[in-house]
Design an enzyme around this catalytic site. Structure first.
Site, short mmCIF file in Angstrom:
data_model
loop_
_atom_site.label_atom_id
_atom_site.label_comp_id
_atom_site.label_asym_id
_atom_site.label_seq_id
_atom_site.Cartn_x
_atom_site.Cartn_y
_atom_site.Cartn_z
N SER A 44 68.80 87.37 10.52
CA SER A 44 69.19 86.19 9.73
C SER A 44 68.20 85.97 8.58
O SER A 44 67.06 86.44 8.61
CB SER A 44 69.23 84.96 10.63
N LYS A 81 80.42 85.12 17.71
CA LYS A 81 79.28 85.79 18.36
C LYS A 81 79.59 86.12 19.83
O LYS A 81 79.22 87.19 20.32
CB LYS A 81 78.03 84.93 18.27
N ARG A 115 72.77 77.79 17.09
CA ARG A 115 72.92 78.50 18.36
C ARG A 115 71.72 78.18 19.25
O ARG A 115 70.64 77.87 18.75
CB ARG A 115 73.01 80.02 18.14
N ASP A 141 79.59 89.74 8.39
CA ASP A 141 78.81 89.45 9.61
C ASP A 141 79.02 90.42 10.76
O ASP A 141 78.07 90.75 11.45
CB ASP A 141 79.13 88.02 10.08
N TYR A 164 78.89 73.38 18.00
CA TYR A 164 78.42 74.06 16.79
C TYR A 164 78.75 75.56 16.74
O TYR A 164 78.58 76.27 17.73
CB TYR A 164 76.90 73.90 16.65
N HIS A 182 76.46 93.81 14.41
CA HIS A 182 76.17 92.64 13.58
C HIS A 182 75.93 93.11 12.15
O HIS A 182 74.78 93.16 11.69
CB HIS A 182 74.92 91.96 14.17
N CYS A 237 68.22 87.20 5.57
CA CYS A 237 67.98 88.34 4.68
C CYS A 237 69.08 88.49 3.63
O CYS A 237 69.03 89.41 2.82
CB CYS A 237 67.83 89.63 5.48
N ARG A 293 76.65 74.80 6.93
CA ARG A 293 77.59 75.93 6.80
C ARG A 293 78.81 75.59 5.98
O ARG A 293 79.18 74.43 5.84
CB ARG A 293 78.09 76.31 8.22
O1 TSX Z 1 70.14 87.51 -0.47
C1 TSX Z 1 69.13 87.97 -0.97
N1 TSX Z 1 69.11 89.27 -1.41
C2 TSX Z 1 70.29 90.15 -1.19
C3 TSX Z 1 71.25 89.97 -2.27
C4 TSX Z 1 72.28 90.75 -2.50
N2 TSX Z 1 68.01 87.16 -1.10
C5 TSX Z 1 68.00 85.79 -0.59
C6 TSX Z 1 67.50 85.80 0.84
C7 TSX Z 1 67.72 84.54 1.57
C8 TSX Z 1 69.10 84.47 2.18
C9 TSX Z 1 66.90 87.66 -1.70
N3 TSX Z 1 65.71 87.10 -1.94
C10 TSX Z 1 66.88 88.98 -2.17
C11 TSX Z 1 68.01 89.80 -2.04
O2 TSX Z 1 68.01 90.95 -2.47
N4 TSX Z 1 65.64 89.20 -2.70
C12 TSX Z 1 64.93 88.06 -2.55
C13 TSX Z 1 63.53 87.84 -2.99
C14 TSX Z 1 63.55 87.33 -4.42
C15 TSX Z 1 63.70 85.98 -4.65
C16 TSX Z 1 63.73 85.50 -5.97
C17 TSX Z 1 63.61 86.40 -7.03
C18 TSX Z 1 63.47 87.75 -6.77
C19 TSX Z 1 63.44 88.22 -5.47
N5 TSX Z 1 63.61 85.87 -8.33
C20 TSX Z 1 63.30 86.48 -9.51
O3 TSX Z 1 62.99 87.64 -9.55
C21 TSX Z 1 63.45 85.70 -10.71
MN MN Z 2 75.30 86.71 11.91
#
Ligand code: TSX
Ligand code: MN
Length: 583
Positions: free
Chosen positions: A249, A207, A70, A278, A198, A227, A251, A367
């Protein structure tokens, strides 16, 4: 012919006069039509077939290398008054904007086919749904809109019956970043997008319509276009609580929407149902509760990071009937991306032999497009015309320090402040520095089609006589310890946090009152089977009042940036918390 179809026909004719297409095709959404489009794209190079044994009916699209995301700086909200778009949007006067973008559209479809794409956002028979028509010269857009919306004959019939529809005009133009605009005219229910093929720039139902135009429309009609993911949590007693959650984004919204319970939870009978990943449209029902639909029919998800560990449900739905955009491929022509954890890239997203010196093999914003029906956890209630009742709204962000794992807002007004104050640390994918906190109220910064001050007032207006509003929570899965290690395991174990929320809703769980909100006591969170120490849990649930005082000073300054449009109630709420922290 009905007057509605006459109005649609007239608009199509007008656009054809401006853009001069060789042919006009009205999309019916049928399989036959889709196959013809796929064949056309296979022959013109828009699509490549992926490994037919491992990935039947899967295709790869490579976008122009300058057209991969975007473009916020080229996205405008064109209201008659600048103040109505607010400091949160780029603004242009409607007449100027039309003139500027129509000049680009002039003759841009010469030698091309103009596709008329009628679509419905939301279940086709839901009163909460809204229709639109996208005119585009991109068969790739048509193929994606078919997956992401209810597209074709049924939508056209609803438009004919109903009256209004959102008009979206799109052309890929020359794919020149200097001749590119995404313009919204909320007062005219119109979108014009030029110069990008895109995702969010081109699939106008997503969006542009379902968030920017719909949020504006929702304000005047008394509903909410957000959102947010929507997920149903079924407990061992068989009750399902629906949660709507907004995160900026990167998370993991899609991962939370498709969460796989820890084994002990699964064995005890917990189930997770995906309604959407989303966008969420919500309206108060006759019972006073908020009822929500997912206006989309598919997932347009970020591929990198998706694996059998992070999101098995997503990975499992991607081995047939999916469109991939800007991913890499393996030597045997299977899709590949960073974080997939199996296979190796042979060809990168630009079609070059993979060389680590050129950066990642898949584009970080690559994607997948896939029908929601292919998701194993897809909720059968997603098609219910009345939507699903929302028990809890969750806001969240990526914060290495300060913000605890979870807290509950004292009441609705406090919850609206918590949403308005949302902030997230930037990751490498976003432009600029890493680890800077960016305010992203309700995760709507790029998507609110009007002034944030008015938007918060609209949220506050739901707190009225007879309303049975959801509880509001805030979560942070990304808290780190002094050594930079994540304190919370996240992913499936987030269900433990959702369980506390549901127990709060039912009145079955304890909480500790603090100036920033209600936190679980460590005994209120089920951490059975986790290899997490008592001290880490204490850290995840601790409040540093001094640091929070500083945070609330920043929040107050941020709210002041919206001047007279910031609701007085939010300022008061902010002052109340600052007072409590100071004492
Ligand atoms: O999506 C994530 N979530 C929500 C899941 C339902 N991610 C990935 C974010 C990028 C898109 C996460 N990353 C989450 C999370 O709850 N937590 C983390 C941080 C994290 C990364 C790796 C580990 C732990 C926490 N690995 C181990 O503990 C081995
Ligand atoms: Mn979104």
């Amino acid at each position: 012919m009905s007057s509605q179809l006459a109005a649609l026909n007239q608009w199509v004719e007008e656009v054809a006069r401006l853009t001069q297409p060789e042919k006009i095709h009205w999309c019916d959404g049928s399989d036959v039509e889709n196959q013809l489009l796929v064949d056309l794209m296979l022959s013109n190079g828009d699509l490549m077939r992926l490994n037919e044994e491992t990935h039947p009916n899967c295709y790869l699209h490579r976008s122009h290398p300058d057209d991969v995301a975007r473009v916020e700086h080229l996205t405008f909200v064109c209201t008659s008054e600048r103040e109505d778009a607010g400091p949160n949007n780029h603004w242009m006067a409607p007449a100027e904007a039309h003139a500027k973008i129509d000049a680009l559209f002039e003759g841009c479809m010469r030698g091309r086919t103009l596709y008329v794409v009628p679509y419905c956002m939301g279940p086709i028979h839901s009163p909460l749904s809204r229709c639109g028509v996208e005119i585009t010269d991109s068969p790739y857009v048509v193929a994606n809109m078919r997956v992401m919306t209810r597209m074709g004959a049924d939508a056209l019939a609803r438009i004919e019956r109903e009256g209004t529809f959102v008009k979206g005009l799109h052309s890929i133009g020359e794919l020149d970043p200097d001749r590119r605009f995404i313009m919204h005219f909320p007062e005219e229910l119109t979108i014009k997008s030029y110069g990008s093929g895109y995702g969010g720039n081109a699939l106008l139902g997503k969006k542009c319509h379902a968030l920017r135009i719909a949020s504006h429309q929702a304000r005047s009609e008394g509903w909410l276009a957000e959102h947010m993911l929507i997920v149903g949590i079924q407990n061992p007693e068989g009750e399902t609580h629906y949660i709507a959650a907004a995160f900026p984004s990167a998370c993991g919204k899609t991962n939370l929407a498709m969460l796989i319970p820890p084994e002990a939870y699964e064995q005890a009978g917990w189930k997770v149902w995906t309604v959407g990943d989303d966008i969420c449209w919500m309206q108060a029902g006759e019972d006073g509760r908020l009822w929500a639909i997912n206006p989309e029919a598919g997932f347009f998800g970020v591929a990198p990071g998706t694996s059998s560990k992070t999101n098995r449900n997503a990975l499992d739905m991607l081995d047939h009937d999916a469109i991939f955009t800007n991913v890499a491929v393996t030597a045997d022509n299977q899709p590949w991306w960073e974080g997939l954890m199996v296979g190796e890239p042979a060809i990168d997203w630009r079609g070059r032999p993979y060389d680590p010196a050129n950066g990642p093999a898949a584009h970080p914003n690559s994607r997948f497009t896939v029908s929601a029906r292919q998701c194993r956890s897809y909720s059968p209630h997603t098609e219910d015309p009345q939507g699903v009742p929302i028990s809890a709204i969750v806001f969240g962000g990526r914060r290495a320090s300060l913000v605890p794992l979870v807290f509950e807002a004292r009441d609705w007004n406090h919850g609206v402040l918590v949403g308005a104050a949302m902030g997230s640390e930037t990751t490498a994918a976003a432009t600029g520095k890493v680890g800077i906190i960016r305010r992203d109220p309700m995760a709507m910064k790029p998507f609110c089609g009007y002034n944030f001050g008015d938007y918060w007032a609209h949220w506050l207006s739901f707190n009225r006589e007879g309303a049975k509003l959801p509880r509001i929570f805030h979560v942070n899965w990304f808290r780190k310890d002094g050594d930079g290690k994540f304190l919370w395991p996240g992913f499936g174990d987030n269900l433990r946090v959702l369980e506390w929320m549901i127990n709060r809703v039912k009145g079955d769980a304890g909480a500790v009152d603090t100036p920033i909100g209600l936190l679980p006591h460590h005994r209120d969170l089920n951490i059975d089977g986790l290899s997490i120490g008592h001290a880490d849990v204490e850290q995840l649930l601790a409040i540093d009042e001094h640091a929070w005082h500083q945070e609330y000073r920043d929040i107050a300054d941020y709210l002041d940036g919206f001047g007279g449009r910031t609701p007085e109630l939010l300022r008061q709420e902010c002052a109340r918390i600052r007072g409590a922290l100071a004492s």
